[in-house]
Write a protein that holds these residues in place. Structure first.
Motif, PDB file in Angstrom:
ATOM      1  N   UNK A 323      -3.155 -11.514  14.685  1.00 21.39           N
ATOM      2  CA  UNK A 323      -3.332 -11.985  13.306  1.00 21.39           C
ATOM      3  C   UNK A 323      -4.796 -11.961  12.897  1.00 21.39           C
ATOM      4  N   UNK A 324      -5.695 -12.247  13.830  1.00 13.29           N
ATOM      5  CA  UNK A 324      -7.114 -12.376  13.502  1.00 13.29           C
ATOM      6  C   UNK A 324      -7.716 -11.028  13.125  1.00 13.29           C
ATOM      7  N   UNK A 325      -7.361  -9.967  13.853  1.00 15.90           N
ATOM      8  CA  UNK A 325      -7.967  -8.672  13.555  1.00 15.90           C
ATOM      9  C   UNK A 325      -7.497  -8.101  12.216  1.00 15.90           C
ATOM     10  N   UNK A 326      -6.448  -8.680  11.644  1.00 16.48           N
ATOM     11  CA  UNK A 326      -6.036  -8.236  10.303  1.00 16.48           C
ATOM     12  C   UNK A 326      -7.135  -8.475   9.274  1.00 16.48           C
ATOM     13  N   UNK A 327      -8.012  -9.447   9.549  1.00 16.31           N
ATOM     14  CA  UNK A 327      -9.163  -9.693   8.678  1.00 16.31           C
ATOM     15  C   UNK A 327     -10.475  -9.258   9.346  1.00 16.31           C
ATOM     16  N   UNK A 328     -10.367  -8.371  10.342  1.00 16.70           N
ATOM     17  CA  UNK A 328     -11.511  -7.626  10.885  1.00 16.70           C
ATOM     18  C   UNK A 328     -12.431  -8.443  11.783  1.00 16.70           C
ATOM     19  N   UNK A 329     -11.919  -9.513  12.363  1.00 19.33           N
ATOM     20  CA  UNK A 329     -12.662 -10.251  13.374  1.00 19.33           C
ATOM     21  C   UNK A 329     -11.761 -10.513  14.563  1.00 19.33           C
ATOM     22  N   UNK A 330     -12.228 -11.342  15.494  1.00 20.15           N
ATOM     23  CA  UNK A 330     -11.365 -11.755  16.592  1.00 20.15           C
ATOM     24  C   UNK A 330     -11.749 -13.172  17.010  1.00 20.15           C
ATOM     25  N   UNK A 331     -11.418 -13.553  18.227  1.00 20.27           N
ATOM     26  CA  UNK A 331     -11.468 -14.948  18.640  1.00 20.27           C
ATOM     27  C   UNK A 331     -12.878 -15.536  18.567  1.00 20.27           C
ATOM     28  N   UNK A 332     -13.840 -14.868  19.175  1.00 22.31           N
ATOM     29  CA  UNK A 332     -15.208 -15.391  19.187  1.00 22.31           C
ATOM     30  C   UNK A 332     -15.753 -15.558  17.784  1.00 22.31           C
ATOM     31  N   UNK A 333     -15.376 -14.650  16.887  1.00 18.15           N
ATOM     32  CA  UNK A 333     -15.859 -14.702  15.505  1.00 18.15           C
ATOM     33  C   UNK A 333     -15.416 -15.979  14.785  1.00 18.15           C
ATOM     34  N   UNK A 334     -14.294 -16.545  15.187  1.00 21.47           N
ATOM     35  CA  UNK A 334     -13.757 -17.741  14.533  1.00 21.47           C
ATOM     36  C   UNK A 334     -14.443 -19.022  14.986  1.00 21.47           C
ATOM     37  N   UNK A 335     -15.261 -18.967  16.019  1.00 24.65           N
ATOM     38  CA  UNK A 335     -15.722 -20.164  16.715  1.00 24.65           C
ATOM     39  C   UNK A 335     -17.237 -20.233  16.808  1.00 24.65           C
ATOM     40  N   UNK A 336     -17.768 -21.456  16.927  1.00 25.14           N
ATOM     41  CA  UNK A 336     -19.178 -21.639  17.258  1.00 25.14           C
ATOM     42  C   UNK A 336     -19.303 -22.847  18.176  1.00 25.14           C
ATOM     43  N   UNK A 337     -19.952 -22.656  19.317  1.00 24.65           N
ATOM     44  CA  UNK A 337     -20.120 -23.767  20.251  1.00 24.65           C
ATOM     45  C   UNK A 337     -21.261 -24.676  19.812  1.00 24.65           C
ATOM     46  N   UNK A 338     -21.065 -25.953  20.071  1.00 23.33           N
ATOM     47  CA  UNK A 338     -22.086 -26.971  19.810  1.00 23.33           C
ATOM     48  C   UNK A 338     -22.464 -27.583  21.150  1.00 23.33           C
ATOM     49  N   UNK A 339     -23.709 -27.428  21.592  1.00 22.51           N
ATOM     50  CA  UNK A 339     -24.076 -27.863  22.943  1.00 22.51           C
ATOM     51  C   UNK A 339     -24.039 -29.373  23.109  1.00 22.51           C
ATOM     52  N   UNK A 340     -24.019 -29.761  24.354  1.00 25.67           N
ATOM     53  CA  UNK A 340     -23.944 -31.171  24.716  1.00 25.67           C
ATOM     54  C   UNK A 340     -25.041 -31.965  24.007  1.00 25.67           C
TER      55      UNK A 340
END
Length: 355
Positions: A323-340
């Motif tokens: 479903x994600x690649x239908x809008x030209x991205x994938x898993x990592x593109x949907x996320x951003x890590x916030x460090x401890x």
């Protein structure tokens, strides 16, 4: 003053997500992408918190109920109410650095990958989250156009990126290579930039973000996409990228350990037939796990096995990202890590005008 850009494997407080709305480009696929984001949230919450930005309080209440039904502990969820244009938190989220032993979040300009898409609300999102109390650390604005998916670091002063993105005149047209490197040094403490000249994915709107092509797994290991089909239009460019990676050296002069990731069969949009950017390089590193995009393809199992070797101390968790690649991205593109140490202790409060 000492500064460094956190590598993705640094201990994390949370992963940031931006939930889609019926007013976004996701409207025809809303049920599908919500199901995928639910799966991502459930997987992340087994290890750490999830910060979810939603458009309104009704969505927050709906998701709170939904995740309770899915067995997600309430303590693992944080919600913030703020408007957005799209869901790609990797590119509109903050980029974290360590400065003199403390976390600082840097808020860069986001212009919809060089003006391709509306992005004013996404560009303002990090500032709004800071105003609503999401973060326990300073947030500093930068005038540089920069997306999180465009950069990879080993956490030791080396940055990996692509010329096609960071030197593209649609981002920072007044800055040449030397000026870009100077800004990276100033903001991140970077003293080595490894530039890739080759590599792209059809259907990619980002001008060759590095997180679609090659990723640091640790300070000495790079996983990358390899195309082994000579008939595929990507073959020549990705072979050239492979040779570039083989020529790269660590600070001590030794080569990197390279982990090739398999090439899935071509994926095409069912509506108009254009090719979609399926890539296994778009994985997400968590505390204790790695989430890996899959595409119901025979190569999925080989990708999972390759990344299990690259991350022997973490669980490898597949996430169906068709479903994600239908809008030209994938898993990592949907996320951003916030460090401890970067996330506040309580849910963010909506701004007054949104109540």
């Amino acid at each position: 003053m000492t500064q460094r850009l956190f590598p993705e494997w640094h201990p994390q407080d949370a992963i940031q997500l931006t939930w889609p709305t019926a007013e976004s480009d996701w409207a025809p696929l809303l049920a599908c992408i919500e199901a995928t984001l639910e799966a991502i949230t459930v997987a992340i919450a087994r290890h750490q918190a999830v910060l979810i930005t939603v458009a309104d309080t009704a969505t927050r209440e709906r998701l709170t109920t939904r995740f309770a039904h899915l067995g997600v502990a309430a303590a693992r969820l944080r919600f913030a109410v703020a408007p957005s244009d799209d869901t790609w938190a990797r590119d509109h989220g903050p980029i974290a650095v360590e400065r003199d032993g403390r976390v600082v979040l840097l808020d860069y300009r986001f212009t919809g990958w060089g003006g391709k898409f509306p992005a004013a609300r996404d560009d303002a999102l990090t500032r709004r989250l800071a105003e609503t109390g999401c973060f326990a650390v300073p947030v500093e604005s930068r005038d540089l156009v920069l997306e999180g998916g465009a950069i990879e670091t080993d956490g030791e002063g080396t940055l990996l990126t692509t010329e096609a993105c960071l030197l593209n005149p649609n981002r920072n047209p007044t800055l040449d290579r030397a000026a870009v490197e100077a800004r990276l040094h100033e903001d991140f403490g970077i003293d080595r930039v490894l530039w890739l000249r080759h590599g792209h994915l059809e259907g990619d709107d980002t001008d060759s973000h590095i997180d679609t092509l090659a990723r640091f797994c640790d300070a000495r290991t790079i996983a990358y996409v390899r195309c082994d089909d000579p008939q595929d239009p990507h073959h020549g460019a990705l072979q050239a990228m492979e040779r570039e990676l083989q020529a790269l050296r660590r600070r001590d002069g030794s080569p990197y350990r390279l982990v090739p990731l398999p090439w899935p069969r071509p994926c095409f949009d069912p509506d108009d037939g254009h090719r979609l950017p399926a890539t296994y390089a778009n994985f997400l590193i968590l505390d204790g796990a790695v989430l890996v995009p899959t595409y119901a393809d025979p190569a999925d199992a080989r990708a999972l096995a390759a990344l299990a070797e690259a991350f022997p101390d973490r669980d490898i968790v597949p996430i169906d990202c068709r479903s994600v690649i239908r809008q030209h991205g994938s898993l990592h593109c949907l996320t951003m890590q916030l460090p401890q140490g970067s996330l506040s202790a309580a849910d963010a409060t909506p701004l007054e005008e949104e109540r």
